[in-house]
Design a protein around this motif. Structure first.
Motif, PDB file in Angstrom:
ATOM      1  N   TYR A   1      36.596  48.886  41.599  1.00  0.00           N
ATOM      2  CA  TYR A   1      37.134  47.371  41.718  1.00  0.00           C
ATOM      3  C   TYR A   1      36.928  46.462  40.642  1.00  0.00           C
ATOM      4  CZ  TYR A   1      38.668  43.000  43.794  1.00  0.00           C
ATOM      5  OH  TYR A   1      39.086  41.825  44.024  1.00  0.00           O
TER       6      TYR A   1
ATOM      7  N   HIS B   1      43.508  47.350  46.176  1.00  0.00           N
ATOM      8  CA  HIS B   1      44.833  47.027  46.269  1.00  0.00           C
ATOM      9  C   HIS B   1      45.082  46.342  45.133  1.00  0.00           C
ATOM     10  CE1 HIS B   1      48.454  46.976  48.672  1.00  0.00           C
ATOM     11  NE2 HIS B   1      48.212  45.546  49.024  1.00  0.00           N
TER      12      HIS B   1
ATOM     13  N   ASP C   1      43.074  42.712  41.821  1.00  0.00           N
ATOM     14  CA  ASP C   1      42.701  41.578  42.356  1.00  0.00           C
ATOM     15  C   ASP C   1      42.395  41.548  43.878  1.00  0.00           C
ATOM     16  OD1 ASP C   1      43.322  39.912  39.955  1.00  0.00           O
ATOM     17  OD2 ASP C   1      45.591  39.912  40.317  1.00  0.00           O
ATOM     18  N   TYR C   2      42.500  42.792  44.414  1.00  0.00           N
ATOM     19  CA  TYR C   2      42.249  42.848  46.067  1.00  0.00           C
ATOM     20  C   TYR C   2      41.533  44.095  46.164  1.00  0.00           C
ATOM     21  CZ  TYR C   2      46.130  39.492  45.657  1.00  0.00           C
ATOM     22  OH  TYR C   2      46.743  38.373  45.238  1.00  0.00           O
TER      23      TYR C   2
ATOM     24  N   LEU D   1      40.459  46.034  49.832  1.00  0.00           N
ATOM     25  CA  LEU D   1      40.573  45.903  51.416  1.00  0.00           C
ATOM     26  C   LEU D   1      39.363  46.641  52.077  1.00  0.00           C
ATOM     27  CD1 LEU D   1      44.523  46.859  51.886  1.00  0.00           C
ATOM     28  CD2 LEU D   1      43.514  44.766  51.751  1.00  0.00           C
TER      29      LEU D   1
ATOM     30  N   VAL E   1      40.086  41.479  53.525  1.00  0.00           N
ATOM     31  CA  VAL E   1      40.555  41.593  51.999  1.00  0.00           C
ATOM     32  C   VAL E   1      39.475  40.544  51.223  1.00  0.00           C
ATOM     33  CG1 VAL E   1      42.256  39.927  52.275  1.00  0.00           C
ATOM     34  CG2 VAL E   1      42.268  41.344  50.062  1.00  0.00           C
TER      35      VAL E   1
ATOM     36  N   ARG F   1      39.502  38.746  47.993  1.00  0.00           N
ATOM     37  CA  ARG F   1      40.454  38.288  46.606  1.00  0.00           C
ATOM     38  C   ARG F   1      39.456  37.640  45.619  1.00  0.00           C
ATOM     39  NH1 ARG F   1      45.203  37.756  49.733  1.00  0.00           N
ATOM     40  NH2 ARG F   1      44.908  37.226  51.851  1.00  0.00           N
TER      41      ARG F   1
ATOM     42  N   GLY G   1      34.955  34.794  44.458  1.00  0.00           N
ATOM     43  CA  GLY G   1      35.706  35.634  45.189  1.00  0.00           C
ATOM     44  C   GLY G   1      35.438  35.316  46.617  1.00  0.00           C
TER      45      GLY G   1
ATOM     46  N   ASP H   1      38.801  37.372  53.220  1.00  0.00           N
ATOM     47  CA  ASP H   1      39.825  36.846  54.183  1.00  0.00           C
ATOM     48  C   ASP H   1      39.952  37.978  55.219  1.00  0.00           C
ATOM     49  OD1 ASP H   1      39.663  34.171  53.020  1.00  0.00           O
ATOM     50  OD2 ASP H   1      41.427  35.036  51.609  1.00  0.00           O
TER      51      ASP H   1
ATOM     52  N   VAL I   1      42.667  40.009  57.203  1.00  0.00           N
ATOM     53  CA  VAL I   1      44.087  40.144  57.197  1.00  0.00           C
ATOM     54  C   VAL I   1      44.710  40.482  58.527  1.00  0.00           C
ATOM     55  CG1 VAL I   1      45.730  41.747  56.334  1.00  0.00           C
ATOM     56  CG2 VAL I   1      43.833  41.102  54.870  1.00  0.00           C
TER      57      VAL I   1
ATOM     58  N   ALA J   1      48.652  41.907  49.383  1.00  0.00           N
ATOM     59  CA  ALA J   1      47.791  41.815  50.539  1.00  0.00           C
ATOM     60  C   ALA J   1      48.298  40.319  51.254  1.00  0.00           C
ATOM     61  CB  ALA J   1      46.298  41.800  50.329  1.00  0.00           C
ATOM     62  N   GLN J   2      49.589  39.945  51.304  1.00  0.00           N
ATOM     63  CA  GLN J   2      50.171  38.873  51.721  1.00  0.00           C
ATOM     64  C   GLN J   2      50.800  39.199  52.931  1.00  0.00           C
ATOM     65  OE1 GLN J   2      49.179  35.749  50.604  1.00  0.00           O
ATOM     66  NE2 GLN J   2      48.474  36.771  48.594  1.00  0.00           N
TER      67      GLN J   2
END
Length: 656
Positions: A313, A373, A376-377, A379, A388, A390, A397, A400, A402, A437-438
């Motif tokens: 990542y 993901h 930028d993300y 999981l 997630v 971010r 960073g 959050d 999900v 991941a929205q």
């Protein structure tokens, strides 16, 4: 072709109508400008016949029109199977194989040409010979450039295998091994493969002592004989912390005696320390074809051991899933997988980061899966939640939540869908998460998921998922960890959102699945790592699983015979049309006074349909609902084009 290098010629042979009916020839070493195998060259002729797959053949080497013949070994495959006829040319040695079995090998004359080709010849009126593909793998003569290619690597039975020729796996020779009783995950970076090798600790304790003349000997009064613990100097490392003096870290092991373990470098004398000896993570270098322990650069921390999860990542290697701290996660320095020093300058945005020391923080539950993901993300999948990350944890960073209700049950229980969405199995079904991941995870199978896929206990089942780009669907495998018997696996059709169960023989049960997109399109498939150590793929041309016959059936219904509950219905006529070259199917009509009764009813009428349009039949079954079951016979592939029924009302429902 550089004739000083090995080159391989493959012909995929496909039976027709359940039988083989001809000869298949591979030509090689023919003259470049005037290729004529009967003048100069080699002719490998495989003869296949009948429904049992009987095979024979010859390998002929022609020099100035004179042949030298080597006969193939003969036999049969018990059935007509699709498979690869392969010829390997190594200098003047030519080796022929069919379905992975060598049938001939001979030293031939030194022909000057390198032209290749193939031919097919039918035997018998109205018969067909067919090939799926013809493939030549070679190196160019006088070409010093290095070719870029994807490389498949496989772990089985403690060994690592790499793909040499496409579709052929060679053993990597090494004194190091990989754990063989559990899933091993890995990621590639910079043309190296980083392997999260892990296992149960050989030994661990809290009263370790470092002593000896070189301050490099680990001992513990509670251990009577270190040499009986199965410690490997090649595969294992010693993880030390909390000693009264010396340097904490991860150390390689140079020798094991009954009274102590000697480390490869000296941490310094100390007492009262915590230690653990366990498998260390590994690195595979395909250019050098070597496996080595993955260690940190001196004074750059220690590579976390015991982690079963790994991801790449933002050019960092991420590790998690340590049994001792299952909620923790660790990231190497950006761009340097050998730097795990978490104490570096806080303003250094590329520094190594651990969850315990990061502003982003730890995950509240044990981590089951790491899922990049996009760049930028990241999981974190847990039993009952998804989190997630971010951005970069060393540069503002944040983590959050999900979902607090939906999770990812294991490291293999996810895959990437056709539009880069992440598809995963949760406790209550199959879900998808859109790129970015929205929003919340969306159920993909809310109304139709089989009960067998709910509340999977990952202590008993190894879960694997892979998206099949060829057939547009998802394979979902549930393989018992105890190795006992076969279990149901599932195909999820992406277009219809329907589930289709299937089974393998117990030795073929998949312990891993991957959507492998090779540089050669014919080798791009979902690959299955089997319990028996073999790698397999689905081949639609086959009527059997290797030599094992399998059964297949489909049920239409239950469906109502009338549009109300007051009257009965009766099937007066029925007609079926099968595909051309289809195997026969047995049809069976089941009748009942309810949908459930029809499903469990015995057969009311049955018969056999063959390829093409069949004559109409008159089942005359009376009831409220019906099921039509079609079952394949003859160990043959079959295809249904259409079924037509004529149904009429049969009057008021009868009471028995």
């Amino acid at each position: 072709i550089d004739s000083a290098q090995n080159y391989q010629i493959d012909l995929l042979i496909v039976p027709q109508g359940g039988t083989h009916n001809g000869e298949y020839r591979i030509y090689a070493r023919m003259d470049d400008s005037s290729p004529d195998v009967t003048a100069d060259g080699i002719e490998c002729n495989l003869i296949l016949s009948g429904s049992t797959g009987a095979y024979s053949g010859t390998l002929k080497s022609y020099v100035s029109g004179t042949p030298t013949t080597t006969n193939f070994s003969t036999g049969n495959d018990t059935s007509a199977q699709a498979g690869i006829f392969r010829v390997l040319v190594s200098g003047t040695t030519v080796t022929c194989s069919w379905l992975g079995t060598q049938v001939a090998s001979a030293t031939v004359a030194a022909h000057t040409g390198v032209r290749v080709g193939f031919g097919m010849k039918t035997v018998g009126e109205g018969t067909i010979t067919a090939a799926g593909y013809f493939n030549l793998q070679y190196k160019k003569a006088s070409d010093t450039r290095k070719a870029r290619r994807k490389l498949l690597t496989v772990s089985a039975n403690g060994n690592l295998y790499k793909e040499g020729f496409y579709g052929v796996l060679d053993t990597v020779s090494s004194s190091l091994s990989l754990v063989s009783d559990r899933r091993v995950n890995a990621v590639n970076r910079g043309q190296l493969l980083y392997i999260a090798d892990h296992g149960d600790p050989r030994v661990e304790g809290t009263a370790g002592v470092i002593a000896g003349g070189g301050n490099d000997e680990l001992d513990d009064a509670a251990v009577s004989d270190w040499s009986t613990l199965g410690i490997s100097t090649n595969d294992d490392v010693a993880v030390l912390s909390g000693f009264s003096a010396g340097t904490a870290g991860t150390y390689e092991i140079s020798s094991v005696a009954s009274g102590e373990v000697t480390l490869s470098s000296a941490p310094g004398a100390g007492t009262g320390g915590t230690y653990s000896i366990q498998r260390g993570p590994k690195i595979y270098d395909p250019a050098a074809d070597t496996i080595s322990l993955w260690t940190a650069t001196a004074s750059k921390g220690q590579v976390p051991s015991g982690c079963k999860l790994i991801a790449r990542y933002r050019d960092r290697i991420v590790l998690s899933g340590d049994q001792a701290t299952p909620h923790a996660w660790y990231m190497s320095r950006q761009g340097d997988p050998h730097d795990w020093d978490y104490s570096q300058d806080f303003d250094d945005a590329q520094r190594a980061v651990a969850g315990v020391s990061s502003e982003a923080g730890l995950i509240g539950e044990p981590v089951n899966a790491l899922v990049p993901h996009s760049g930028d993300y990241l999981l974190f999948g847990c039993d009952n939640s998804i989190w997630v990350l971010r951005g970069d944890p060393a540069f503002n960073g944040q983590i959050d939540n999900v979902s607090s209700n939906v999770g990812i049950i294991s490291s293999g229980a996810w895959c990437e869908g056709p539009k880069n969405e992440k598809i995963f199995l949760s406790r209550d079904g199959l879900y998808g998460l859109a790129p970015g991941a929205q929003g919340d995870p969306q159920p993909l199978s809310e109304q139709s998921i089989p009960n067998e896929l709910k509340d999977i206990d990952t202590d008993f089942y190894e879960v694997s998922m892979a998206y099949d780009i060829r057939d547009d669907g998802i394979h979902l495998f549930l393989t018992p960890n105890d190795g006992g018997g076969a279990s149901d696996h599932w195909w999820f059709d992406w277009n219809t959102k329907s589930w289709w169960p299937y089974r393998f023989s117990s030795s073929h049960e998949p312990t891993f699945a991957i959507n492998y997109q090779s540089d050669v399109s014919v080798n791009s498939h979902v690959l299955l790592g089997g319990r028996d150590g073999y790698v397999r793929r689905y081949m639609g041309e086959n009527d059997r699983d290797e030599s094992t016959a399998f059964s297949s059936h489909i049920q239409y219904g239950p469906f109502a015979l009338v549009n109300n509950d007051y009257h009965d219905g009766v099937i007066t006529e029925m007609m079926g049309t099968l595909a051309e070259k289809s195997g026969n199917v047995t049809w069976s009509v089941q009748i009942g006074n309810s949908a459930e009764a029809a499903q469990g009813a015995s057969s009311h009428s049955t018969d056999t349909w063959s390829e093409g349009r069949n004559i109409r039949v008159n089942p005359r079954g009376r009831g409220l609902a019906a099921v039509l079951k079609l079952s394949g016979v003859q160990n043959r592939r079959w295809g249904m084009e259409s079924v037509s029924m004529r149904v009429k009302s049969a009057g008021r429902q009868r009471v028995y």
